[in-house]
Design a protein around this motif. Sequence first.
Motif, PDB file in Angstrom:
ATOM      1  N   PRO A   1       0.731  -1.548   0.522  1.00  0.00           N
ATOM      2  CA  PRO A   1       0.010   0.039  -0.115  1.00  0.00           C
ATOM      3  C   PRO A   1       0.216   1.270  -0.412  1.00  0.00           C
ATOM      4  O   PRO A   1       1.858   1.123   0.403  1.00  0.00           O
ATOM      5  CB  PRO A   1      -0.999  -0.160   0.676  1.00  0.00           C
ATOM      6  N   THR A   2       0.692   2.003  -0.504  1.00  0.00           N
ATOM      7  CA  THR A   2       0.804   3.329  -0.104  1.00  0.00           C
ATOM      8  C   THR A   2       0.182   4.744   1.335  1.00  0.00           C
ATOM      9  O   THR A   2      -0.565   4.420   1.479  1.00  0.00           O
ATOM     10  CB  THR A   2       0.407   4.982  -1.639  1.00  0.00           C
ATOM     11  N   PRO A   3       1.706   4.882   1.638  1.00  0.00           N
ATOM     12  CA  PRO A   3       1.797   5.718   3.264  1.00  0.00           C
ATOM     13  C   PRO A   3       0.310   7.061   2.667  1.00  0.00           C
ATOM     14  O   PRO A   3       0.966   7.712   0.839  1.00  0.00           O
ATOM     15  CB  PRO A   3       2.361   5.956   3.274  1.00  0.00           C
ATOM     16  N   ASP A   4      -0.411   7.148   3.492  1.00  0.00           N
ATOM     17  CA  ASP A   4      -0.871   8.685   2.599  1.00  0.00           C
ATOM     18  C   ASP A   4      -0.081   9.983   2.415  1.00  0.00           C
ATOM     19  O   ASP A   4      -0.603  11.055   1.132  1.00  0.00           O
ATOM     20  CB  ASP A   4      -2.416   8.925   3.649  1.00  0.00           C
ATOM     21  N   GLU A   5       0.763   9.659   2.890  1.00  0.00           N
ATOM     22  CA  GLU A   5       1.702  11.095   3.034  1.00  0.00           C
ATOM     23  C   GLU A   5       2.500  10.869   1.056  1.00  0.00           C
ATOM     24  O   GLU A   5       2.806  12.154   1.111  1.00  0.00           O
ATOM     25  CB  GLU A   5       2.646  11.460   4.330  1.00  0.00           C
ATOM     26  N   ASN A   6       2.492  10.405   1.250  1.00  0.00           N
ATOM     27  CA  ASN A   6       3.339   9.820  -0.819  1.00  0.00           C
ATOM     28  C   ASN A   6       2.333   9.942  -1.226  1.00  0.00           C
ATOM     29  O   ASN A   6       2.671   9.590  -2.586  1.00  0.00           O
ATOM     30  CB  ASN A   6       3.650   8.318  -0.339  1.00  0.00           C
ATOM     31  N   ALA A   7       0.629   9.430  -1.253  1.00  0.00           N
ATOM     32  CA  ALA A   7      -0.199   9.636  -2.296  1.00  0.00           C
ATOM     33  C   ALA A   7       0.555  10.845  -3.410  1.00  0.00           C
ATOM     34  O   ALA A   7      -0.290  10.916  -4.446  1.00  0.00           O
ATOM     35  CB  ALA A   7      -1.507   9.976  -1.648  1.00  0.00           C
ATOM     36  N   ASN A   8       1.280  12.109  -3.479  1.00  0.00           N
ATOM     37  CA  ASN A   8       1.395  12.911  -4.405  1.00  0.00           C
ATOM     38  C   ASN A   8       0.125  13.309  -4.677  1.00  0.00           C
ATOM     39  O   ASN A   8      -0.275  13.383  -5.947  1.00  0.00           O
ATOM     40  CB  ASN A   8       2.659  12.672  -4.900  1.00  0.00           C
ATOM     41  N   LEU A   9      -1.089  13.551  -4.254  1.00  0.00           N
ATOM     42  CA  LEU A   9      -2.267  14.263  -4.883  1.00  0.00           C
ATOM     43  C   LEU A   9      -2.041  15.804  -5.466  1.00  0.00           C
ATOM     44  O   LEU A   9      -3.257  15.524  -6.362  1.00  0.00           O
ATOM     45  CB  LEU A   9      -3.734  14.356  -3.960  1.00  0.00           C
TER      46      LEU A   9
ATOM     47  N   ILE B   1      -9.509  13.612 -15.616  1.00  0.00           N
ATOM     48  CA  ILE B   1      -8.538  13.287 -15.121  1.00  0.00           C
ATOM     49  C   ILE B   1      -9.221  11.847 -14.359  1.00  0.00           C
ATOM     50  O   ILE B   1     -10.404  12.935 -13.147  1.00  0.00           O
ATOM     51  CB  ILE B   1      -7.598  14.455 -14.642  1.00  0.00           C
ATOM     52  N   GLY B   2      -8.309  11.450 -13.461  1.00  0.00           N
ATOM     53  CA  GLY B   2      -8.444  11.013 -11.824  1.00  0.00           C
ATOM     54  C   GLY B   2      -7.570  10.076 -11.522  1.00  0.00           C
ATOM     55  O   GLY B   2      -6.602  10.624 -11.276  1.00  0.00           O
ATOM     56  N   TYR B   3      -8.546   9.145 -10.742  1.00  0.00           N
ATOM     57  CA  TYR B   3      -7.204   8.523  -9.268  1.00  0.00           C
ATOM     58  C   TYR B   3      -7.303   7.622  -8.870  1.00  0.00           C
ATOM     59  O   TYR B   3      -7.976   7.212  -8.592  1.00  0.00           O
ATOM     60  CB  TYR B   3      -6.945   9.699  -7.975  1.00  0.00           C
ATOM     61  N   SER B   4      -6.034   6.662  -9.450  1.00  0.00           N
ATOM     62  CA  SER B   4      -5.866   5.108  -9.186  1.00  0.00           C
ATOM     63  C   SER B   4      -5.304   4.809  -7.720  1.00  0.00           C
ATOM     64  O   SER B   4      -4.322   5.543  -7.189  1.00  0.00           O
ATOM     65  CB  SER B   4      -5.421   4.008  -9.580  1.00  0.00           C
ATOM     66  N   ASP B   5      -6.003   4.829  -6.389  1.00  0.00           N
ATOM     67  CA  ASP B   5      -5.097   5.010  -4.798  1.00  0.00           C
ATOM     68  C   ASP B   5      -5.085   3.304  -4.478  1.00  0.00           C
ATOM     69  O   ASP B   5      -5.702   2.434  -4.440  1.00  0.00           O
ATOM     70  CB  ASP B   5      -6.964   5.556  -4.113  1.00  0.00           C
TER      71      ASP B   5
ATOM     72  N   VAL C   1      -9.906  14.026  -1.074  1.00  0.00           N
ATOM     73  CA  VAL C   1      -9.394  15.043  -1.335  1.00  0.00           C
ATOM     74  C   VAL C   1      -8.716  14.842  -3.087  1.00  0.00           C
ATOM     75  O   VAL C   1      -8.643  16.101  -3.781  1.00  0.00           O
ATOM     76  CB  VAL C   1      -7.551  15.367  -0.985  1.00  0.00           C
ATOM     77  N   ALA C   2      -8.989  13.859  -3.529  1.00  0.00           N
ATOM     78  CA  ALA C   2      -8.487  13.619  -4.721  1.00  0.00           C
ATOM     79  C   ALA C   2      -9.739  14.335  -5.640  1.00  0.00           C
ATOM     80  O   ALA C   2      -9.562  14.706  -6.924  1.00  0.00           O
ATOM     81  CB  ALA C   2      -8.231  11.981  -5.107  1.00  0.00           C
ATOM     82  N   THR C   3     -11.028  14.171  -5.043  1.00  0.00           N
ATOM     83  CA  THR C   3     -11.967  14.315  -5.843  1.00  0.00           C
ATOM     84  C   THR C   3     -12.295  16.122  -6.071  1.00  0.00           C
ATOM     85  O   THR C   3     -12.427  16.490  -6.614  1.00  0.00           O
ATOM     86  CB  THR C   3     -13.740  13.907  -5.086  1.00  0.00           C
ATOM     87  N   LEU C   4     -12.294  16.485  -4.760  1.00  0.00           N
ATOM     88  CA  LEU C   4     -11.278  18.122  -4.706  1.00  0.00           C
ATOM     89  C   LEU C   4     -10.916  19.093  -5.143  1.00  0.00           C
ATOM     90  O   LEU C   4     -10.376  19.169  -5.836  1.00  0.00           O
ATOM     91  CB  LEU C   4     -11.411  18.496  -2.953  1.00  0.00           C
ATOM     92  N   LEU C   5      -9.815  17.299  -5.670  1.00  0.00           N
ATOM     93  CA  LEU C   5      -8.922  18.028  -6.665  1.00  0.00           C
ATOM     94  C   LEU C   5      -8.910  18.196  -8.320  1.00  0.00           C
ATOM     95  O   LEU C   5      -8.782  18.684  -8.958  1.00  0.00           O
ATOM     96  CB  LEU C   5      -7.398  18.034  -6.280  1.00  0.00           C
ATOM     97  N   GLY C   6     -10.509  17.726  -7.957  1.00  0.00           N
ATOM     98  CA  GLY C   6     -10.530  16.990  -9.811  1.00  0.00           C
ATOM     99  C   GLY C   6     -10.930  16.389 -10.926  1.00  0.00           C
ATOM    100  O   GLY C   6     -11.218  15.957 -11.746  1.00  0.00           O
ATOM    101  N   SER C   7     -10.030  15.163  -9.165  1.00  0.00           N
ATOM    102  CA  SER C   7     -10.462  13.282  -9.857  1.00  0.00           C
ATOM    103  C   SER C   7     -12.038  13.211 -10.369  1.00  0.00           C
ATOM    104  O   SER C   7     -12.669  13.070  -9.917  1.00  0.00           O
ATOM    105  CB  SER C   7      -9.529  12.518  -8.995  1.00  0.00           C
ATOM    106  N   LEU C   8     -11.797  12.944 -11.766  1.00  0.00           N
ATOM    107  CA  LEU C   8     -13.536  12.498 -12.040  1.00  0.00           C
ATOM    108  C   LEU C   8     -13.495  11.005 -12.448  1.00  0.00           C
ATOM    109  O   LEU C   8     -14.698  10.467 -12.186  1.00  0.00           O
ATOM    110  CB  LEU C   8     -13.804  13.067 -14.021  1.00  0.00           C
TER     111      LEU C   8
END
Length: 85
Positions: free
Chosen positions: A28-36, A51-55, A67-74
Amino acid sequence: MYEIQETVSWIEKQGNPFALLHCVLNYPTPDENANLGMIKGLKKIFPDKIIGYSDHTLPKDMKTLEVATLLGSLIIEKHFTHDKT
């Protein structure tokens, strides 16, 4: 970023629809390393693309997805393991 731009150019020439999903490959990716922040960067460089996000973060409270959604991930894709046996 050059590789992404080159790939986008190639896909566009083929006429295929696509979206760009930001992803960190640690599992898994630590939250602080997600580089959103990369989501905003992709939106700026590719303003006409979806643009989207694969978590890969642990599910806990799923704030990274919020946060990814708030940043504009569709598109939101959530990876998880139900059972490691």
